[in-house]
Design an enzyme around this catalytic site. Structure first.
Site, PDB file in Angstrom:
ATOM      1  N   ARG A 159     -51.397   9.322 -81.168  1.00 13.45           N
ATOM      2  CA  ARG A 159     -50.191  10.023 -81.601  1.00 13.45           C
ATOM      3  C   ARG A 159     -49.990  11.302 -80.811  1.00 13.45           C
ATOM      4  O   ARG A 159     -50.947  12.042 -80.575  1.00 13.45           O
ATOM      5  CB  ARG A 159     -50.313  10.358 -83.101  1.00 13.45           C
TER       6      ARG A 159
ATOM      7  N   LYS B 212     -56.743   9.105 -95.449  1.00  4.58           N
ATOM      8  CA  LYS B 212     -55.758   8.451 -96.321  1.00  4.58           C
ATOM      9  C   LYS B 212     -55.323   7.093 -95.760  1.00  4.58           C
ATOM     10  O   LYS B 212     -55.343   6.088 -96.456  1.00  4.58           O
ATOM     11  CB  LYS B 212     -54.515   9.351 -96.495  1.00  4.58           C
TER      12      LYS B 212
ATOM     13  N   ARG C 226     -50.557  21.684 -88.898  1.00  2.00           N
ATOM     14  CA  ARG C 226     -50.484  20.701 -89.980  1.00  2.00           C
ATOM     15  C   ARG C 226     -51.414  21.085 -91.126  1.00  2.00           C
ATOM     16  O   ARG C 226     -51.087  20.888 -92.298  1.00  2.00           O
ATOM     17  CB  ARG C 226     -50.806  19.304 -89.437  1.00  2.00           C
TER      18      ARG C 226
ATOM     19  N   ARG D 212     -45.594  15.693-100.385  1.00  2.00           N
ATOM     20  CA  ARG D 212     -46.245  16.786 -99.671  1.00  2.00           C
ATOM     21  C   ARG D 212     -45.741  18.155-100.115  1.00  2.00           C
ATOM     22  O   ARG D 212     -46.223  19.171 -99.590  1.00  2.00           O
ATOM     23  CB  ARG D 212     -45.953  16.649 -98.172  1.00  2.00           C
TER      24      ARG D 212
ATOM     25  N   ARG E 292     -58.781  10.153 -83.057  1.00  2.00           N
ATOM     26  CA  ARG E 292     -58.104   9.027 -83.715  1.00  2.00           C
ATOM     27  C   ARG E 292     -57.279   8.191 -82.738  1.00  2.00           C
ATOM     28  O   ARG E 292     -56.582   8.721 -81.892  1.00  2.00           O
ATOM     29  CB  ARG E 292     -57.178   9.607 -84.802  1.00  2.00           C
TER      30      ARG E 292
HETATM   31  P1  ADP Z   1     -51.452  12.604 -91.300  1.00  2.00           P
HETATM   32  O1  ADP Z   1     -51.784  11.158 -91.599  1.00  2.00           O
HETATM   33  O2  ADP Z   1     -52.193  13.105 -90.118  1.00  2.00           O
HETATM   34  O3  ADP Z   1     -51.572  13.468 -92.512  1.00  2.00           O
HETATM   35  P2  ADP Z   1     -48.678  11.751 -91.282  1.00  2.00           P
HETATM   36  O4  ADP Z   1     -48.660  10.538 -90.440  1.00  2.00           O
HETATM   37  O5  ADP Z   1     -48.695  11.549 -92.752  1.00  2.00           O
HETATM   38  O6  ADP Z   1     -49.908  12.656 -90.844  1.00  2.00           O
HETATM   39  O7  ADP Z   1     -47.430  12.684 -90.938  1.00  2.00           O
HETATM   40  C1  ADP Z   1     -47.085  12.996 -89.611  1.00  2.00           C
HETATM   41  C2  ADP Z   1     -45.942  13.977 -89.613  1.00  2.00           C
HETATM   42  O8  ADP Z   1     -44.783  13.377 -90.220  1.00  2.00           O
HETATM   43  C3  ADP Z   1     -46.171  15.250 -90.428  1.00  2.00           C
HETATM   44  O9  ADP Z   1     -46.843  16.251 -89.663  1.00  2.00           O
HETATM   45  C4  ADP Z   1     -44.729  15.659 -90.792  1.00  2.00           C
HETATM   46  O10 ADP Z   1     -44.066  16.247 -89.680  1.00  2.00           O
HETATM   47  C5  ADP Z   1     -44.082  14.323 -91.037  1.00  2.00           C
HETATM   48  N1  ADP Z   1     -44.193  13.882 -92.453  1.00  2.00           N
HETATM   49  C6  ADP Z   1     -44.844  12.778 -92.909  1.00  2.00           C
HETATM   50  N2  ADP Z   1     -44.743  12.661 -94.244  1.00  2.00           N
HETATM   51  C7  ADP Z   1     -44.014  13.737 -94.651  1.00  2.00           C
HETATM   52  C8  ADP Z   1     -43.581  14.212 -95.923  1.00  2.00           C
HETATM   53  N3  ADP Z   1     -43.888  13.550 -97.074  1.00  2.00           N
HETATM   54  N4  ADP Z   1     -42.843  15.349 -95.973  1.00  2.00           N
HETATM   55  C9  ADP Z   1     -42.520  16.013 -94.846  1.00  2.00           C
HETATM   56  N5  ADP Z   1     -42.912  15.638 -93.624  1.00  2.00           N
HETATM   57  C10 ADP Z   1     -43.651  14.506 -93.507  1.00  2.00           C
HETATM   58  P1  ADP Z   2     -55.150  10.486 -92.534  1.00  2.00           P
HETATM   59  O1  ADP Z   2     -54.320   9.246 -92.769  1.00  2.00           O
HETATM   60  O2  ADP Z   2     -55.580  11.146 -93.803  1.00  2.00           O
HETATM   61  O3  ADP Z   2     -54.499  11.454 -91.589  1.00  2.00           O
HETATM   62  P2  ADP Z   2     -56.936   8.667 -91.070  1.00  2.00           P
HETATM   63  O4  ADP Z   2     -57.215   7.606 -92.087  1.00  2.00           O
HETATM   64  O5  ADP Z   2     -55.993   8.340 -89.984  1.00  2.00           O
HETATM   65  O6  ADP Z   2     -56.509  10.034 -91.822  1.00  2.00           O
HETATM   66  O7  ADP Z   2     -58.347   9.116 -90.449  1.00  2.00           O
HETATM   67  C1  ADP Z   2     -58.402  10.056 -89.371  1.00  2.00           C
HETATM   68  C2  ADP Z   2     -59.460   9.597 -88.356  1.00  2.00           C
HETATM   69  O8  ADP Z   2     -60.767   9.734 -88.930  1.00  2.00           O
HETATM   70  C3  ADP Z   2     -59.340   8.143 -87.930  1.00  2.00           C
HETATM   71  O9  ADP Z   2     -59.677   8.051 -86.549  1.00  2.00           O
HETATM   72  C4  ADP Z   2     -60.357   7.412 -88.803  1.00  2.00           C
HETATM   73  O10 ADP Z   2     -60.890   6.247 -88.132  1.00  2.00           O
HETATM   74  C5  ADP Z   2     -61.437   8.468 -89.018  1.00  2.00           C
HETATM   75  N1  ADP Z   2     -62.008   8.423 -90.377  1.00  2.00           N
HETATM   76  C6  ADP Z   2     -61.388   8.114 -91.553  1.00  2.00           C
HETATM   77  N2  ADP Z   2     -62.236   8.205 -92.599  1.00  2.00           N
HETATM   78  C7  ADP Z   2     -63.437   8.609 -92.076  1.00  2.00           C
HETATM   79  C8  ADP Z   2     -64.728   8.895 -92.652  1.00  2.00           C
HETATM   80  N3  ADP Z   2     -64.949   8.792 -93.982  1.00  2.00           N
HETATM   81  N4  ADP Z   2     -65.710   9.279 -91.808  1.00  2.00           N
HETATM   82  C9  ADP Z   2     -65.498   9.391 -90.467  1.00  2.00           C
HETATM   83  N5  ADP Z   2     -64.313   9.140 -89.867  1.00  2.00           N
HETATM   84  C10 ADP Z   2     -63.281   8.751 -90.659  1.00  2.00           C
END
Ligand code: ADP
Ligand code: ADP
Ligand code: ZN
Length: 214
Positions: A161, A13, A172, A88, A127
């Site tokens: 992170r 994302k 998660r 979410r 990541r």
């Molecule tokens: P990822 O990109 O790996 O999905 P995020 O950066 O979006 O993770 O979120 C990291 C953490 O922040 C989540 O595990 C949760 O604890 C909190 N968080 C983020 N967005 C939300 C949301 N919309 N509702 C509740 N908790 C959230």
């Molecule tokens: P999210 O925001 O959904 O948690 P990220 O965009 O941070 O996910 O992506 C998670 C990890 O995977 C990052 O290290 C990113 O560089 C890698 N990544 C993202 N998209 C791809 C893909 N299509 N193929 C392989 N690796 C990816």
């Protein structure tokens, strides 16, 4: 244009949102980034959220919805929004509809990034991001062109992170399955959900998203 990027942690994302920001001048609204900024600044909200985030659980619907409301208030009405990591839960989805209404916006599309759960641990534990500009990278799938130097800003400082551990990822993922995936039907009823294969390469996923938005 206002879109939601939906998918489990590590689906891509943030990676895709960053690209849309660069290429289309949209604004990325990542509640995860907002919460991490609050934690870093040790605001009362950040202090409250930190332990929950470290465990991989969801913070309260009220907190994140207020963050989104504030960002939408500050945004230019003509600038498109990419909701990344929000909503979410069903309550957040309903709240977002109210907020969009309040700010004179309409939801155009929900893009679900479909990925194999097995790939997620690998993606998350590899990541890292630029400590200066936030550009996202991966130890194997998305390395900077010059080792140790950010492609976008030239910085040599990178960070990981604290919640990107295998154990936290499992929690998660459970949160995603239990609370977030069930909001898809809410949007499906309106016929605005598109699915994209998130296991394809970053560029291929980007092309698919572009095709959906053109
Ligand atoms: P990822 O990109 O790996 O999905 P995020 O950066 O979006 O993770 O979120 C990291 C953490 O922040 C989540 O595990 C949760 O604890 C909190 N968080 C983020 N967005 C939300 C949301 N919309 N509702 C509740 N908790 C959230
Ligand atoms: P999210 O925001 O959904 O948690 P990220 O965009 O941070 O996910 O992506 C998670 C990890 O995977 C990052 O290290 C990113 O560089 C890698 N990544 C993202 N998209 C791809 C893909 N299509 N193929 C392989 N690796 C990816
Ligand atoms: Zn950088």
């Amino acid at each position: 244009m206002n879109i939601i990027l939906l998918g489990p942690p590590g689906a891509g994302k943030g990676t895709q949102a960053n690209r849309l920001v660069e290429e289309r001048g949209m604004v990325q609204l990542s509640t995860g980034d907002m919460l991490r900024a609050a934690v870093k600044a040790s605001t009362p909200l950040g202090l409250k959220a930190k332990a929950v985030m470290d465990r991989g659980e969801l913070v309260s619907d009220e907190i994140v919805s207020e963050l989104i409301d504030a960002e939408l208030t500050a945004m230019d009405a003509g600038t498109g929004a990419i909701f990344d990591g929000y909503p979410r839960t069903r309550a957040q989805a309903e709240r977002l509809d109210e907020l969009l209404d309040k700010h004179g916006r309409k939801l155009d599309r929900v893009i679900e990034l479909e990925v194999d759960e097995d790939a997620l641990v690998d993606r998350i534990t590899g990541r890292f991001t630029c400590g200066n500009c936030g550009a996202g990278y991966h130890d194997r799938y998305n390395l900077p062109q010059v080792e140790g130097v950010c492609d976008r800003c030239g910085s040599t400082e990178f960070k990981r992170r604290p919640d990107d551990t295998e154990e936290t990822v499992r929690t998660r993922m459970q949160e995603y399955r239990a609370k977030t995936a069930p909001i898809l039907p809410y949007y499906e009823e309106r016929g605005i959900v598109s699915r994209v294969d998130g296991m394809a390469s970053i560029d291929e996923v980007a092309d698919k998203i572009d095709a959906l938005l053109s």
